[in-house]
Design a protein around this motif. Structure first.
Motif, PDB file in Angstrom:
ATOM      1  N   GLU A 140      36.725   8.116  17.815  1.00 13.54           N
ATOM      2  CA  GLU A 140      36.583   6.916  18.650  1.00 13.54           C
ATOM      3  C   GLU A 140      35.490   5.952  18.209  1.00 13.54           C
ATOM      4  O   GLU A 140      35.408   4.854  18.727  1.00 13.54           O
ATOM      5  CB  GLU A 140      36.339   7.335  20.109  1.00 13.54           C
ATOM      6  N   ILE A 141      34.643   6.377  17.312  1.00  9.99           N
ATOM      7  CA  ILE A 141      33.617   5.419  16.871  1.00  9.99           C
ATOM      8  C   ILE A 141      34.236   4.452  15.854  1.00  9.99           C
ATOM      9  O   ILE A 141      35.231   4.774  15.216  1.00  9.99           O
ATOM     10  CB  ILE A 141      32.319   6.101  16.346  1.00  9.99           C
ATOM     11  N   SER A 142      33.660   3.282  15.724  1.00 15.61           N
ATOM     12  CA  SER A 142      34.323   2.248  14.930  1.00 15.61           C
ATOM     13  C   SER A 142      34.397   2.672  13.461  1.00 15.61           C
ATOM     14  O   SER A 142      33.510   3.357  12.959  1.00 15.61           O
ATOM     15  CB  SER A 142      33.606   0.910  15.085  1.00 15.61           C
ATOM     16  N   PRO A 143      35.490   2.293  12.778  1.00 15.57           N
ATOM     17  CA  PRO A 143      35.759   2.788  11.422  1.00 15.57           C
ATOM     18  C   PRO A 143      34.595   2.625  10.454  1.00 15.57           C
ATOM     19  O   PRO A 143      34.332   3.512   9.631  1.00 15.57           O
ATOM     20  CB  PRO A 143      36.940   1.947  10.960  1.00 15.57           C
ATOM     21  N   GLN A 144      33.886   1.522  10.551  1.00 16.30           N
ATOM     22  CA  GLN A 144      32.783   1.262   9.638  1.00 16.30           C
ATOM     23  C   GLN A 144      31.662   2.303   9.774  1.00 16.30           C
ATOM     24  O   GLN A 144      31.078   2.738   8.785  1.00 16.30           O
ATOM     25  CB  GLN A 144      32.216  -0.116   9.952  1.00 16.30           C
ATOM     26  N   PHE A 145      31.376   2.693  11.006  1.00 18.21           N
ATOM     27  CA  PHE A 145      30.351   3.710  11.238  1.00 18.21           C
ATOM     28  C   PHE A 145      30.901   5.101  10.930  1.00 18.21           C
ATOM     29  O   PHE A 145      30.221   5.943  10.369  1.00 18.21           O
ATOM     30  CB  PHE A 145      29.861   3.677  12.688  1.00 18.21           C
ATOM     31  N   VAL A 173      23.888   1.962   4.325  1.00 12.52           N
ATOM     32  CA  VAL A 173      24.358   3.319   4.618  1.00 12.52           C
ATOM     33  C   VAL A 173      23.471   3.934   5.697  1.00 12.52           C
ATOM     34  O   VAL A 173      23.954   4.493   6.679  1.00 12.52           O
ATOM     35  CB  VAL A 173      24.314   4.210   3.352  1.00 12.52           C
ATOM     36  N   MET A 174      22.170   3.801   5.522  1.00 17.97           N
ATOM     37  CA  MET A 174      21.240   4.414   6.477  1.00 17.97           C
ATOM     38  C   MET A 174      21.382   3.820   7.874  1.00 17.97           C
ATOM     39  O   MET A 174      21.413   4.550   8.856  1.00 17.97           O
ATOM     40  CB  MET A 174      19.805   4.284   5.976  1.00 17.97           C
ATOM     41  N   SER A 175      21.487   2.495   7.935  1.00 15.86           N
ATOM     42  CA  SER A 175      21.569   1.919   9.275  1.00 15.86           C
ATOM     43  C   SER A 175      22.920   2.229   9.931  1.00 15.86           C
ATOM     44  O   SER A 175      22.986   2.542  11.108  1.00 15.86           O
ATOM     45  CB  SER A 175      21.250   0.424   9.272  1.00 15.86           C
ATOM     46  N   ARG A 176      23.989   2.221   9.134  1.00 13.32           N
ATOM     47  CA  ARG A 176      25.293   2.586   9.723  1.00 13.32           C
ATOM     48  C   ARG A 176      25.322   4.047  10.148  1.00 13.32           C
ATOM     49  O   ARG A 176      25.928   4.407  11.157  1.00 13.32           O
ATOM     50  CB  ARG A 176      26.423   2.344   8.721  1.00 13.32           C
ATOM     51  N   LEU A 177      24.680   4.880   9.350  1.00 10.59           N
ATOM     52  CA  LEU A 177      24.643   6.302   9.675  1.00 10.59           C
ATOM     53  C   LEU A 177      23.899   6.537  10.989  1.00 10.59           C
ATOM     54  O   LEU A 177      24.376   7.252  11.871  1.00 10.59           O
ATOM     55  CB  LEU A 177      23.955   7.061   8.532  1.00 10.59           C
ATOM     56  N   HIS A 178      22.741   5.916  11.123  1.00 11.36           N
ATOM     57  CA  HIS A 178      21.961   6.091  12.349  1.00 11.36           C
ATOM     58  C   HIS A 178      22.718   5.571  13.562  1.00 11.36           C
ATOM     59  O   HIS A 178      22.794   6.228  14.586  1.00 11.36           O
ATOM     60  CB  HIS A 178      20.605   5.391  12.222  1.00 11.36           C
ATOM     61  N   ARG A 179      23.302   4.399  13.396  1.00 16.65           N
ATOM     62  CA  ARG A 179      24.033   3.832  14.529  1.00 16.65           C
ATOM     63  C   ARG A 179      25.299   4.631  14.817  1.00 16.65           C
ATOM     64  O   ARG A 179      25.670   4.835  15.965  1.00 16.65           O
ATOM     65  CB  ARG A 179      24.369   2.366  14.250  1.00 16.65           C
ATOM     66  N   GLY A 180      25.942   5.101  13.750  1.00 15.04           N
ATOM     67  CA  GLY A 180      27.154   5.905  13.917  1.00 15.04           C
ATOM     68  C   GLY A 180      26.866   7.213  14.640  1.00 15.04           C
ATOM     69  O   GLY A 180      27.622   7.627  15.518  1.00 15.04           O
ATOM     70  N   ARG A 181      25.754   7.855  14.291  1.00  9.49           N
ATOM     71  CA  ARG A 181      25.404   9.106  14.966  1.00  9.49           C
ATOM     72  C   ARG A 181      25.097   8.857  16.443  1.00  9.49           C
ATOM     73  O   ARG A 181      25.441   9.664  17.302  1.00  9.49           O
ATOM     74  CB  ARG A 181      24.193   9.745  14.288  1.00  9.49           C
ATOM     75  N   ARG A 182      24.439   7.752  16.704  1.00  9.51           N
ATOM     76  CA  ARG A 182      24.148   7.426  18.107  1.00  9.51           C
ATOM     77  C   ARG A 182      25.425   7.155  18.877  1.00  9.51           C
ATOM     78  O   ARG A 182      25.589   7.595  20.009  1.00  9.51           O
ATOM     79  CB  ARG A 182      23.246   6.200  18.200  1.00  9.51           C
ATOM     80  N   ALA A 183      26.320   6.413  18.244  1.00  9.86           N
ATOM     81  CA  ALA A 183      27.601   6.104  18.892  1.00  9.86           C
ATOM     82  C   ALA A 183      28.355   7.407  19.168  1.00  9.86           C
ATOM     83  O   ALA A 183      28.958   7.585  20.233  1.00  9.86           O
ATOM     84  CB  ALA A 183      28.435   5.184  18.013  1.00  9.86           C
ATOM     85  N   LEU A 184      28.281   8.330  18.224  1.00  8.91           N
ATOM     86  CA  LEU A 184      28.949   9.624  18.382  1.00  8.91           C
ATOM     87  C   LEU A 184      28.387  10.369  19.593  1.00  8.91           C
ATOM     88  O   LEU A 184      29.116  10.924  20.405  1.00  8.91           O
ATOM     89  CB  LEU A 184      28.772  10.462  17.110  1.00  8.91           C
ATOM     90  N   LYS A 185      27.062  10.358  19.711  1.00 11.24           N
ATOM     91  CA  LYS A 185      26.434  11.055  20.835  1.00 11.24           C
ATOM     92  C   LYS A 185      26.796  10.411  22.170  1.00 11.24           C
ATOM     93  O   LYS A 185      26.973  11.094  23.171  1.00 11.24           O
ATOM     94  CB  LYS A 185      24.912  11.098  20.640  1.00 11.24           C
ATOM     95  N   GLN A 186      26.912   9.094  22.125  1.00  9.54           N
ATOM     96  CA  GLN A 186      27.297   8.391  23.341  1.00  9.54           C
ATOM     97  C   GLN A 186      28.711   8.809  23.774  1.00  9.54           C
ATOM     98  O   GLN A 186      28.962   9.087  24.941  1.00  9.54           O
ATOM     99  CB  GLN A 186      27.264   6.897  23.055  1.00  9.54           C
ATOM    100  N   LYS A 187      29.616   8.877  22.793  1.00 11.96           N
ATOM    101  CA  LYS A 187      30.991   9.306  23.084  1.00 11.96           C
ATOM    102  C   LYS A 187      30.998  10.745  23.589  1.00 11.96           C
ATOM    103  O   LYS A 187      31.721  11.088  24.516  1.00 11.96           O
ATOM    104  CB  LYS A 187      31.864   9.230  21.825  1.00 11.96           C
TER     105      LYS A 187
END
Lengths: 194, 79
Positions: A140-145, A173-187
């Motif tokens: 469910e997280i956005s494809p880019q992340f 990569v680092m900023s997308r990774l950090h934001r992606g992990r946060r988005a994952l935790k939110q989900k």
């Protein structure tokens, strides 16, 4: 063609056939790891199988452009992510908007406030979050992340490899990774607590 | 920087686990984690979570795919 030329030509062909076979063997030995990433980038097993097959078809056709001694796993994944983007673009052209993610302690704090600090211990984490919920959250997280999270956290690629595969700077990569992990935790928090 | 130690600890959590902190930041985190049960639990939780995410997300290649890939061998650029 003289006899000597013919012998040299035969030698060249044999060497090339051997190099090619070696390349193919090496690529096939990585198939499980390539599939692992593909499976989490797309929605279904069938799509993942198609994507991996397209990747290998392309790789085998362009084997000469691989530089021996460089990272073949990253090279294959670069082909795969490009094919996946081409495919995705056909379906979805509008950029996805991502709500602002919560902070890094978000999921831990949510769990702790509902079930106490003990909820953060390993056994309870496994009990509270099903493996299916992890897979769903990831999808469910956005494809880019998702791309970056899957490459680094599931595929074990380094930041540098991920940057090379996606053709973006390491900082991205680092900023997308950090934001992606946060988005994952939110989900995951939504999944686990509703 | 006027961040509280716990905020600061949260800020460097990902880099701590990714092992990309500078020596100074690493020492800062270690010191704080040594006295702060709250952050220590959250760091441990994050570590567990990462392992669990990976465990949950890794799916083996379906049987049969390897044979299909083998058939692609020898594909020619001109084909």
């Amino acid at each position: 063609m003289s006899e000597a030329d013919a012998a040299t030509e035969a030698q060249r062909i044999a060497t090339e056939a051997r190099d090619r076979a070696r390349f193919e063997e090496e690529a096939l030995a990585l198939a499980d790891q390539v599939y692992r990433v593909a499976r989490r980038l797309v929605g279904s097993r069938e799509e993942a199988e198609d994507l991996v097959q397209e990747t290998y078809a392309r790789a085998f056709r362009s084997w000469r452009s691989f530089t021996p001694g460089t990272n073949m796993r990253a090279w294959l994944l670069r082909i795969l992510t490009n094919l996946n983007v081409d495919r995705g673009r056909r379906v979805q052209r509008t950029p996805q908007t991502q709500p602002l993610e919560e902070t890094d302690y978000y999921l831990a704090n949510k769990l702790a406030s509902t079930a106490g600090e003990e909820a953060l211990e390993q056994e309870q984490v496994v009990e509270r979050l099903s493996q299916d919920s992890v897979v769903t959250a990831l999808s469910e997280i956005s494809p880019q992340f998702r791309e970056v999270v899957v490459l680094v956290d599931i595929g074990d690629f380094t930041y540098a490899d991920a940057a090379q595969i996606l053709d973006v700077p390491i900082g991205t990569v680092m900023s997308r990774l950090h934001r992606g992990r946060r988005a994952l935790k939110q989900k995951l928090a939504e999944e686990a607590l509703t | 920087m006027t961040l509280e130690p716990c905020d600061r600890c949260e800020e460097i959590l990902q880099d701590f686990l990714d092992r990309t902190l500078t020596n100074e930041e690493w020492a800062e985190a270690e010191t704080h984690l040594g006295d702060c049960d709250y952050c220590r639990r959250r760091y441990r939780f994050e570590e567990t979570l990462r392992r669990y995410v990976k465990l949950s997300a890794v799916e083996r290649m379906p049987p049969g795919l390897m044979a299909k890939l083998e058939q692609l061998r020898g594909l020619d650029a001109t084909a």
